[in-house]
Every structure is written in structure tokens, then in C-alpha cells.
Design a protein around this motif. Structure first.
Motif, mmCIF file in Angstrom:
data_model
loop_
_atom_site.group_PDB
_atom_site.id
_atom_site.type_symbol
_atom_site.label_atom_id
_atom_site.label_comp_id
_atom_site.label_asym_id
_atom_site.label_seq_id
_atom_site.Cartn_x
_atom_site.Cartn_y
_atom_site.Cartn_z
ATOM 1 N N GLN A 83 -18.598 -1.072 -1.872
ATOM 2 C CA GLN A 83 -19.518 0.076 -1.678
ATOM 3 C C GLN A 83 -19.762 0.442 -0.216
ATOM 4 N N HIS A 84 -21.032 0.464 0.200
ATOM 5 C CA HIS A 84 -21.374 0.988 1.532
ATOM 6 C C HIS A 84 -21.131 -0.005 2.665
ATOM 7 N N THR B 192 -20.068 0.370 11.325
ATOM 8 C CA THR B 192 -21.098 -0.637 11.616
ATOM 9 C C THR B 192 -20.801 -1.977 10.941
ATOM 10 N N SER C 47 -18.151 -4.269 6.800
ATOM 11 C CA SER C 47 -18.829 -5.500 7.238
ATOM 12 C C SER C 47 -18.329 -6.723 6.466
ATOM 13 N N ASP D 221 0.856 -1.190 0.000
ATOM 14 C CA ASP D 221 0.000 0.000 0.000
ATOM 15 C C ASP D 221 0.887 1.232 0.000
ATOM 16 N N ASN E 240 -0.159 4.007 1.051
ATOM 17 C CA ASN E 240 -0.572 4.746 2.252
ATOM 18 C C ASN E 240 -0.446 3.831 3.470
ATOM 19 N N VAL F 259 1.875 0.205 -6.263
ATOM 20 C CA VAL F 259 2.057 -0.715 -7.396
ATOM 21 C C VAL F 259 1.685 0.044 -8.669
ATOM 22 N N SER G 144 -11.470 2.658 4.707
ATOM 23 C CA SER G 144 -11.593 1.838 5.918
ATOM 24 C C SER G 144 -11.334 2.634 7.188
HETATM 25 C C1 LIG Z 1 -18.543 7.779 5.234
HETATM 26 C C2 LIG Z 1 -18.512 6.300 5.068
HETATM 27 C C3 LIG Z 1 -19.208 5.486 5.953
HETATM 28 C C4 LIG Z 1 -19.175 4.093 5.817
HETATM 29 N N1 LIG Z 1 -19.783 3.323 6.766
HETATM 30 C C5 LIG Z 1 -19.709 1.971 6.695
HETATM 31 C C6 LIG Z 1 -20.273 1.158 7.704
HETATM 32 O O1 LIG Z 1 -20.780 1.648 8.716
HETATM 33 N N2 LIG Z 1 -20.246 -0.188 7.556
HETATM 34 C C7 LIG Z 1 -19.656 -0.778 6.473
HETATM 35 O O2 LIG Z 1 -19.676 -2.002 6.380
HETATM 36 N N3 LIG Z 1 -19.054 -0.024 5.523
HETATM 37 C C8 LIG Z 1 -19.057 1.319 5.594
HETATM 38 N N4 LIG Z 1 -18.470 2.103 4.640
HETATM 39 C C9 LIG Z 1 -17.843 1.453 3.477
HETATM 40 C C10 LIG Z 1 -16.473 0.895 3.816
HETATM 41 O O3 LIG Z 1 -15.733 1.842 4.555
HETATM 42 C C11 LIG Z 1 -15.729 0.541 2.508
HETATM 43 O O4 LIG Z 1 -16.552 -0.280 1.707
HETATM 44 C C12 LIG Z 1 -14.460 -0.240 2.823
HETATM 45 O O5 LIG Z 1 -13.664 0.474 3.735
HETATM 46 C C13 LIG Z 1 -13.670 -0.500 1.544
HETATM 47 O O6 LIG Z 1 -12.495 -1.153 1.933
HETATM 48 P P1 LIG Z 1 -11.339 -1.415 0.893
HETATM 49 O O7 LIG Z 1 -10.272 -2.157 1.612
HETATM 50 O O8 LIG Z 1 -11.910 -2.022 -0.341
HETATM 51 O O9 LIG Z 1 -10.865 0.048 0.449
HETATM 52 P P2 LIG Z 1 -9.867 1.092 1.137
HETATM 53 O O10 LIG Z 1 -10.005 1.120 2.600
HETATM 54 O O11 LIG Z 1 -10.035 2.375 0.395
HETATM 55 O O12 LIG Z 1 -8.446 0.480 0.810
HETATM 56 C C14 LIG Z 1 -7.895 0.406 -0.486
HETATM 57 C C15 LIG Z 1 -6.396 0.557 -0.311
HETATM 58 O O13 LIG Z 1 -5.737 0.314 -1.571
HETATM 59 C C16 LIG Z 1 -4.604 1.153 -1.633
HETATM 60 N N5 LIG Z 1 -4.170 1.235 -3.038
HETATM 61 C C17 LIG Z 1 -4.900 1.662 -4.093
HETATM 62 N N6 LIG Z 1 -4.182 1.570 -5.238
HETATM 63 C C18 LIG Z 1 -2.967 1.075 -4.889
HETATM 64 C C19 LIG Z 1 -1.773 0.791 -5.626
HETATM 65 N N7 LIG Z 1 -1.702 0.971 -6.950
HETATM 66 N N8 LIG Z 1 -0.690 0.320 -4.951
HETATM 67 C C20 LIG Z 1 -0.737 0.124 -3.601
HETATM 68 N N9 LIG Z 1 -1.852 0.389 -2.858
HETATM 69 C C21 LIG Z 1 -2.952 0.848 -3.493
HETATM 70 C C22 LIG Z 1 -5.119 2.474 -1.042
HETATM 71 O O14 LIG Z 1 -4.041 3.295 -0.604
HETATM 72 C C23 LIG Z 1 -5.997 1.991 0.102
HETATM 73 O O15 LIG Z 1 -5.306 1.943 1.341
HETATM 74 C C24 LIG Z 1 -18.457 3.498 4.747
HETATM 75 C C25 LIG Z 1 -17.748 4.305 3.868
HETATM 76 C C26 LIG Z 1 -17.747 5.689 4.018
HETATM 77 C C27 LIG Z 1 -16.938 6.530 3.088
#
Ligand SMILES: Cc1cc2nc3c(=O)[nH]c(=O)nc-3n(C[C@H](O)[C@H](O)[C@H](O)COP(=O)(O)OP(=O)(O)OC[C@H]3O[C@@H](n4cnc5c(N)ncnc54)[C@H](O)[C@@H]3O)c2cc1C
Length: 411
Positions: A374-375, A45, A379, A30, A32, A220, A39
Motif C-alpha cells: 500500500q502506501h 519517504t 519504506s 519483469d 517493464n 510471467v 516504485s
Molecule cells: C503517489 C504515490 C506516493 C507514494 N509515496 C510513498 C512514500 O513516500 N513512501 C513509501 O514508503 N511508499 C510510498 N508509496 C507506495 C510505494 O510506492 C509502493 O508501496 C511500492 O512502490 C510498491 O512496490 P512493489 O515492488 O510492490 O510494486 P511495483 O513497484 O508496482 O512493482 C511491481 C512490479 O511487478 C511487475 N509485474 C507485475 N506482474 C508481472 C508479471 N506477470 N510478470 C512480470 N512482472 C510483473 C510490474 O511490471 C512492476 O514492475 C507511494 C505510492 C504512490 C503511488
């Protein structure tokens, strides 16, 4: 096998941990800090009940209201409308009953396994201090929206979700410190929440490292198949070879899919939050004000007021209109609130049919996807991590992954 997992949000961290359980040599990339993007800022929730997509037919009828009302939680950047318009049309075309039923069925399947994906990881990582087992509450301030939601209650109940409907008095009994503007409410049995999402991600990262996993803080840049059927990964600091690659890059996943020849209609549904430290512990559980698309979650560092949907750019510029909107909602429910001390914006990775993309790439059998949650990615991170690890390592998965395959999108 040497496996690279690209993206250390909750989906990538969970996938990496499950791959370690299968004894693999795993490197998580990552650019970041782990857990610092979508996340980080969510409402926390664990929403086992959240099997109705945001584009369900009940809400379709409310779309004109959502577009035009000043209290609507939907924001669309007119500057980017030409880019988001095709996605929005696809999203609306998924409001049809048969599409919604398909989504509900396959979200239910995943959500009913939510705890299977997290239980072992949570026990091993010892995260219980960062979690509260209080159920999540929804509140409706108008009859119109409550009646629309009631149509979804029966759909939810048919899938085994247990809902307790609340009167205004019930809400006051459960949460005496709120300004009770709610006409009706609901509690969802079996739901719970993280009081500190970043601490949960950090604890899971610690577990991964303790088990021999490696983390590289690198971006990446490209992914290429070699003649020996390995995958060459080029990062900001060099190149390395892997036997399998899992793309868990959230809303940025298409940047990597283009090297493989796959493509997904993936859009950022921007969400925001505000933090009020002086309102710490003012409520016991997350309360979602449905008309405003806003959650009030009692986090360790204060009350987090968050939510809304904004179709806008993938950058961290905050829209003052949205911040004012959230602040107004906050003041209506907690009139004594000070000006929030912190604000945040992040990006939900969303596809028009509201189902995540999980499983093997048809273009390259050594590459796997796990994004688009998505949302409800907070979970679903655990179970989708478990499923992708099973597909790679066990050749057999607890659930049929075909409904989540990237093949459903035509290039
Ligand atoms: C305001 C808000 C409220 C929410 N509330 C809820 C809730 O209550 N319950 C629930 O279940 N969900 C909730 N969600 C949704 C949930 O937060 C997301 O669906 C989830 O966090 C997505 O996780 P992820 O790991 O796919 O993405 P992310 O957490 O965005 O992680 C993706 C990672 O990939 C990395 N990355 C991207 N491209 C590259 C690359 N080329 N090389 C290296 N690293 C890379 C990024 O830096 C990032 O750290 C909410 C979202 C928001 C915005």
C-alpha cells in the motif's frame, strides 16, 4: 536453489538482493523496466513512523468530508464503483479500534526494522548520493484535521515514534520558501527520503547483477507445479523450472495467485505526481499537506507534488480532475509555480487491513508472497525482502510472519 522472483519493483529488487546474500541462483522477471511502476513515482519517504493505517478510526469520522468536499484527496471512479465497492466496505470495516490496533502493532514491528532491511543493501549499492537524511514534515491547515491527527500522535508515541510538534513560526523557520498556510506541523525523527527513487532502484539492480543475479524483461503468464515438485514458469518468451518462486508483482499479483489457488482482496489505490523543475531545492524535505493528502518532495529533477487516492482503473489514463486538484495545492503552497512539466499516475497495491502479504503460500510450499505494501512499500521493501529470503533460505525469520500471511483472507 534456483529461485524466480516475479516483479522488479522495490519489493522484488530487495527480495532478489537478499536471496543473493543467501547464495541462491536468482532470476528476476519483469515485463517493464525495474523500478518503473509504483516504485518510480512515489513521494520517496522512508517513513518509519507511518504505522497508522489510512483507515484509522480517527479518519473514519472525517469520511463524509473526504467523500463530499471539493478539496478532498479521495477520488472514486463512479464507472468502476461496482468493482471497488466490496473492497471499500472491507476497508471501512477495518476502521474498528481492535482492527486498527492489530494493524498498528504489526506495521510498527515491520517499520521498526525498516533500516535493517536497507542498511546493508544501501551501503553495498552506494546509494547515499540519492538520499537525504532530512526528516519528513507534516503540515495541517485546519484545527479539525490537526485534532484528529493528535489522537494518532499518542498512538505513534506509544510505539516509540518521536514527534516534534511545530508552530506556524517553526514551520517558516524550517522552510522559509513556502507560503505558510499551515496552522500546525510535525517532524518525524528517524525518517528520511530518496531524492531520486529510480536511481535507488537502478543502483540496487546493479548490485544484484554484480552478484550474479539475472534479470529477464519478460511477463510471467503462468505458474505450474510439476510432478517433481518444481515450479514451471511460462513467460512471454518460453518456459523454465525453478525450485522456489517469490511473487512480488505489486498490484498485479492476483493475476499469478489465481494459478496457485490463492486470492487476496487487492485493489489499486491510484496515486499521481507532477514535476516542477524550476522549483528544484525550494524546500529541504518532503512536506505533506495532510488535508490534501499531498506531498511536496524536493527531488533531483525538481519539486514532485504527489499523493491522493483514486479508486479507478488499472490503466494509465489520467483524471484531469486529479491533476487540477494537485496543481491547485501546488499553487497554494508555492504561488510562483509554473505549469508542471511532467505528470505521472501509478498504482499502490492495497489490501483492506493495510498489512502487506508476506510469506509462504498455504497451497504450495515452494511459492512465497511479498506484495500489498500500500502506501509504505518504498519504506518496507528492504525488510520484507529480507524476511522472505530468511523464510526461504534460513528456515527462521527475524520476525513472526504469521500476521502477514495470506491465510488471513478467506477465499
Ligand atoms: C503517489 C504515490 C506516493 C507514494 N509515496 C510513498 C512514500 O513516500 N513512501 C513509501 O514508503 N511508499 C510510498 N508509496 C507506495 C510505494 O510506492 C509502493 O508501496 C511500492 O512502490 C510498491 O512496490 P512493489 O515492488 O510492490 O510494486 P511495483 O513497484 O508496482 O512493482 C511491481 C512490479 O511487478 C511487475 N509485474 C507485475 N506482474 C508481472 C508479471 N506477470 N510478470 C512480470 N512482472 C510483473 C510490474 O511490471 C512492476 O514492475 C507511494 C505510492 C504512490 C503511488
Amino acid at each position: 536453489m534456483k529461485i524466480a522472483v516475479i516483479g522488479a519493483g522495490i519489493v522484488g529488487i530487495s527480495s532478489a538482493n537478499w536471496l543473493k546474500k543467501y547464495g541462491q541462483d536468482v532470476t528476476l522477471y519483469d515485463m517493464n523496466d525495474p523500478g518503473s511502476q509504483a516504485s518510480y513515482g512515489n513521494a520517496g519517504t522512508y517513513a518509519k513512523y507511518a504505522n497508522i493505517p489510512t483507515n484509522s478510526s480517527s479518519y473514519f469520522y472525517l469520511f463524509p468530508y473526504l467523500l463530499l468536499n471539493k478539496n478532498s484527496p479521495l477520488f472514486i471512479s463512479l464507472k468502476r464503483l461496482n468493482e471497488t465497492f466490496p473492497w471499500i466496505i472491507k476497508y471501512l470495516s477495518n476502521c474498528r479500534n481492535e482492527k486498527v490496533n492489530h494493524t498498528v502493532q504489526h506495521l510498527t514491528t515491520l517499520l521498526s526494522h525498516m533500516d535493517d532491511g536497507y542498511e546493508d543493501l544501501f551501503n553495498e549499492a552506494n546509494v547515499e548520493n540519492y538520499i537525504s537524511r532530512e526528516s519528513i514534515m507534516y503540515g495541517w491547515s485546519t484545527k479539525l484535521f490537526f485534532n484528529a491527527a493528535k489522537r494518532d500522535f499518542s498512538k505513534r508515541e506509544e510505539t516509540g515514534v518521536k514527534i516534534t510538534t511545530l508552530s506556524r513560526d517553526d514551520i517558516s523557520d524550517l522552510e522559509p520558501n513556502i507560503n505558510n498556510i499551515f496552522y500546525k506541523g510535525a517532524l518525524f525523527e528517524g525518517s528520511y527520503f530518496a531524492k531520486n527513487p529510480i536511481k535507488v532502484s537502478e543502483a540496487l539492480m546493479k548490485l544484484f547483477i554484480k552478484k550474479g543475479g539475472k534479470f529477464k524483461k519478460e511477463k510471467v503468464i503462468s505458474i505450474k507445479k510439476t510432478e517433481t515438485n518444481q515450479i514451471n514458469i511460462k513467460t512471454s518468451s518460453g518456459e523454465s523450472l525453478h525450485d522456489r518462486v517469490v511473487i512480488t508483482s505489486g498490484v498485479w499479483s492476483n493475476d499469478l495467485l489465481k494459478h496457485i489457488g490463492d486470492k487476496v482482496p487487492l485493489e489499486a489505490e491510484r496515486g499521481y505526481h507532477l514535476v516542477n523543475p524550476e522549483l528544484k531545492n525550494i524546500v529541504k524535505r518532503p512536506i505533506s499537506w495532510q488535508e490534501r493528502g499531498t506531498y511536496f518532495t524536493p527531488m533531483s529533477d525538481g519539486l514532485r507534488t504527489g499523493g491522493i487516492v483514486e479508486f479507478g482503473a488499472l490503466n494509465e489514463t489520467k483524471n484531469e480532475r486529479v491533476l487540477n486538484f494537485l496543481n491547485r495545492a501546488l499553487k497554494e503552497v508555492f504561488p510562483s509555480a509554473d505549469l508542471p512539466q511532467k505528470t505521472w499516475v501509478g498504482f499502490r497495491p492495497s489490501v483492506p487491513d493495510s498489512l502487506p502479504v508476506i510469506g509462504q503460500s498455504p497451497k504450495n510450499p515452494y511459492i512465497y508472497y511479498n506484495f500489498g505494501h500500500q502506501h509504505i512499500g518504498w519504506s518496507l521493501g528492504g525488510i520484507s525482502g529480507k524476511l522472505v529470503a530468511q523464510q526461504i533460505c534460513a528456515n527462521n525469520t527475524d520476525l513472526d510472519l504469521s500476521p502477514y500471511s495470506v491465510k488471513r483472507f478467506k477465499l
